[in-house]
Design an enzyme around this catalytic site. Sequence first.
Site, PDB file in Angstrom:
ATOM      1  N   HIS A 104      11.315  -5.281   8.411  1.00 60.01           N
ATOM      2  CA  HIS A 104      12.515  -5.964   8.885  1.00 60.01           C
ATOM      3  C   HIS A 104      12.970  -5.516  10.276  1.00 60.01           C
ATOM      4  O   HIS A 104      13.883  -6.121  10.844  1.00 60.01           O
ATOM      5  CB  HIS A 104      13.658  -5.800   7.867  1.00 60.01           C
ATOM      6  CG  HIS A 104      14.493  -7.022   7.711  1.00 60.01           C
ATOM      7  ND1 HIS A 104      15.306  -7.251   6.618  1.00 60.01           N
ATOM      8  CD2 HIS A 104      14.680  -8.093   8.525  1.00 60.01           C
ATOM      9  CE1 HIS A 104      15.936  -8.408   6.784  1.00 60.01           C
ATOM     10  NE2 HIS A 104      15.581  -8.936   7.925  1.00 60.01           N
ATOM     11  N   ASP A 127      19.290  -9.986   1.563  1.00 58.76           N
ATOM     12  CA  ASP A 127      18.658  -8.667   1.476  1.00 58.76           C
ATOM     13  C   ASP A 127      19.314  -7.826   0.387  1.00 58.76           C
ATOM     14  O   ASP A 127      20.532  -7.911   0.174  1.00 58.76           O
ATOM     15  CB  ASP A 127      18.840  -7.955   2.837  1.00 58.76           C
ATOM     16  CG  ASP A 127      17.777  -6.919   3.143  1.00 58.76           C
ATOM     17  OD1 ASP A 127      17.344  -6.227   2.213  1.00 58.76           O
ATOM     18  OD2 ASP A 127      17.406  -6.801   4.325  1.00 58.76           O
ATOM     19  N   HIS A 129      19.355  -4.747   0.870  1.00 62.76           N
ATOM     20  CA  HIS A 129      19.838  -3.656   1.722  1.00 62.76           C
ATOM     21  C   HIS A 129      20.739  -4.191   2.830  1.00 62.76           C
ATOM     22  O   HIS A 129      20.658  -5.366   3.187  1.00 62.76           O
ATOM     23  CB  HIS A 129      18.639  -2.940   2.365  1.00 62.76           C
ATOM     24  CG  HIS A 129      17.609  -2.490   1.382  1.00 62.76           C
ATOM     25  ND1 HIS A 129      16.502  -3.251   1.071  1.00 62.76           N
ATOM     26  CD2 HIS A 129      17.547  -1.381   0.620  1.00 62.76           C
ATOM     27  CE1 HIS A 129      15.780  -2.610   0.160  1.00 62.76           C
ATOM     28  NE2 HIS A 129      16.388  -1.470  -0.141  1.00 62.76           N
ATOM     29  N   ASP A 131      20.611  -2.845   5.926  1.00 67.03           N
ATOM     30  CA  ASP A 131      19.924  -2.611   7.205  1.00 67.03           C
ATOM     31  C   ASP A 131      20.954  -2.318   8.291  1.00 67.03           C
ATOM     32  O   ASP A 131      20.872  -2.800   9.423  1.00 67.03           O
ATOM     33  CB  ASP A 131      19.011  -3.801   7.560  1.00 67.03           C
ATOM     34  CG  ASP A 131      17.902  -3.966   6.529  1.00 67.03           C
ATOM     35  OD1 ASP A 131      17.657  -3.012   5.752  1.00 67.03           O
ATOM     36  OD2 ASP A 131      17.288  -5.046   6.465  1.00 67.03           O
ATOM     37  N   HIS A 144      13.526  -0.295   9.958  1.00 70.85           N
ATOM     38  CA  HIS A 144      13.800  -1.506   9.164  1.00 70.85           C
ATOM     39  C   HIS A 144      15.122  -1.395   8.397  1.00 70.85           C
ATOM     40  O   HIS A 144      15.666  -2.416   7.974  1.00 70.85           O
ATOM     41  CB  HIS A 144      12.636  -1.862   8.236  1.00 70.85           C
ATOM     42  CG  HIS A 144      12.522  -1.031   6.989  1.00 70.85           C
ATOM     43  ND1 HIS A 144      11.933  -1.517   5.829  1.00 70.85           N
ATOM     44  CD2 HIS A 144      12.898   0.236   6.706  1.00 70.85           C
ATOM     45  CE1 HIS A 144      11.949  -0.565   4.903  1.00 70.85           C
ATOM     46  NE2 HIS A 144      12.523   0.504   5.407  1.00 70.85           N
ATOM     47  N   ASP A 230      14.722 -11.292   3.588  1.00 68.42           N
ATOM     48  CA  ASP A 230      13.970 -10.112   3.168  1.00 68.42           C
ATOM     49  C   ASP A 230      13.608 -10.364   1.702  1.00 68.42           C
ATOM     50  O   ASP A 230      14.495 -10.569   0.863  1.00 68.42           O
ATOM     51  CB  ASP A 230      14.877  -8.881   3.337  1.00 68.42           C
ATOM     52  CG  ASP A 230      14.184  -7.569   2.983  1.00 68.42           C
ATOM     53  OD1 ASP A 230      13.294  -7.575   2.120  1.00 68.42           O
ATOM     54  OD2 ASP A 230      14.575  -6.539   3.562  1.00 68.42           O
ATOM     55  N   ASP A 232      12.851  -8.549  -0.615  1.00 67.10           N
ATOM     56  CA  ASP A 232      13.410  -7.641  -1.625  1.00 67.10           C
ATOM     57  C   ASP A 232      14.804  -8.070  -2.052  1.00 67.10           C
ATOM     58  O   ASP A 232      15.414  -7.459  -2.933  1.00 67.10           O
ATOM     59  CB  ASP A 232      13.363  -6.173  -1.171  1.00 67.10           C
ATOM     60  CG  ASP A 232      14.284  -5.835  -0.008  1.00 67.10           C
ATOM     61  OD1 ASP A 232      15.366  -6.424   0.107  1.00 67.10           O
ATOM     62  OD2 ASP A 232      13.901  -4.943   0.792  1.00 67.10           O
ATOM     63  N   GLU A 276       9.026  -8.262   4.948  1.00 63.76           N
ATOM     64  CA  GLU A 276       8.844  -7.221   3.932  1.00 63.76           C
ATOM     65  C   GLU A 276       7.872  -7.581   2.814  1.00 63.76           C
ATOM     66  O   GLU A 276       7.850  -6.927   1.776  1.00 63.76           O
ATOM     67  CB  GLU A 276      10.195  -6.758   3.349  1.00 63.76           C
ATOM     68  CG  GLU A 276      11.144  -6.119   4.362  1.00 63.76           C
ATOM     69  CD  GLU A 276      10.762  -4.686   4.810  1.00 63.76           C
ATOM     70  OE1 GLU A 276       9.917  -4.072   4.130  1.00 63.76           O
ATOM     71  OE2 GLU A 276      11.300  -4.227   5.831  1.00 63.76           O
TER      72      GLU A 276
END
Length: 304
Positions: A104, A127, A129, A131, A144, A230, A232, A276
């Site tokens: 990412h 996402d 996350h 980030d 990332h 992303d 994930d 990702e």
Amino acid sequence: MDKQVRVLGVPMDLGADRRGVDMGPSAIRYGGLADQLTSTGIDCIDGGDIAVPRPEESDPDAGGLPSGRAKFFRETKEVCEDVATAVNATLMEGQFPLVLGGDHSIGIGTLAGAARDDEELGVIWFDAHGDFNTPETTPSGNIHGMSLAAVLGLGAFSDHEWAHTPAVSEENVVIVGLRDVDDGERRLIEESEITAYTMSDIDTRGAPEVVAEALEIATDGTDGMHVSLDLDWLDPTEAPGVGTPVRGGVSYREAHIAMEYVAEHHDQLRSMEMVEVNPILDEHNRTAELGCELVASAFGKRVL
Ligand SMILES: NC(=[NH2+])NCCC[C@H](N)C(=O)O
Ligand SMILES: [Mn+2]
Ligand SMILES: [Mn+2]
């Protein structure tokens, strides 16, 4: 989507710990991206891959930042500058840039290339996350986990023009699906003016309502919107082939409805990236194949 879509691969894995995301662009192409787009009525061409240095030939500490705080800073800068140039050239040609990662960290380059100085660009970051780490808060040193903070010019990124993109303002940035945040990162998110929808927001309000609101924030008063996907973001039962899986993500159906909502805003959609995908950790390429389906939904594919 009436524009021609130009696919740009970025086989980047310097921003993450687990090797293998550099094979993401191949896995996504192999997973049927062109067929998915063609069957959606999209004219697409493949712009090939952007060159990424190999970690074996790079020095993680050569970036001028304190050791370990942002690994491969110099190489990430160089790759992101090339990504920005390619994305910008794609837009100048009147085409739509679809960037395939890679980790990412490449989002820094995509956004730098998509933004225009005199405009406001909205961003939706799907996402697990945030980030949103900076070199000061990162527990891992992996860029990332810092890309969104970099674009907003937080911490050490404030004086790095290649990363800090003033056309992206905090109030036009939305994270959707958040469920794994580091301590320092949490503070930065709370202090910022971005909007972050966690998985509990999706649980209680439902994905359609949350995504509709996110789209409203990213498009209201902006000159365009970038969507960063992303993989994930999805639950690992659906998308096992990612480097940093976190349980409790969105379902297959929730992901599709979200992308269908994105498609309804195709007039404002300026650029998109999917990142990702890690084929080494995947099961028979199903994560890449799912990614291709989701991109098709974002570009208008419907059952009927
Ligand atoms: N794009 C991603 N998958 N990011 C994961 C980031 C994980 C963690 N927050 C870190 O800073 O290292
Ligand atoms: Mn991410
Ligand atoms: Mn993530």
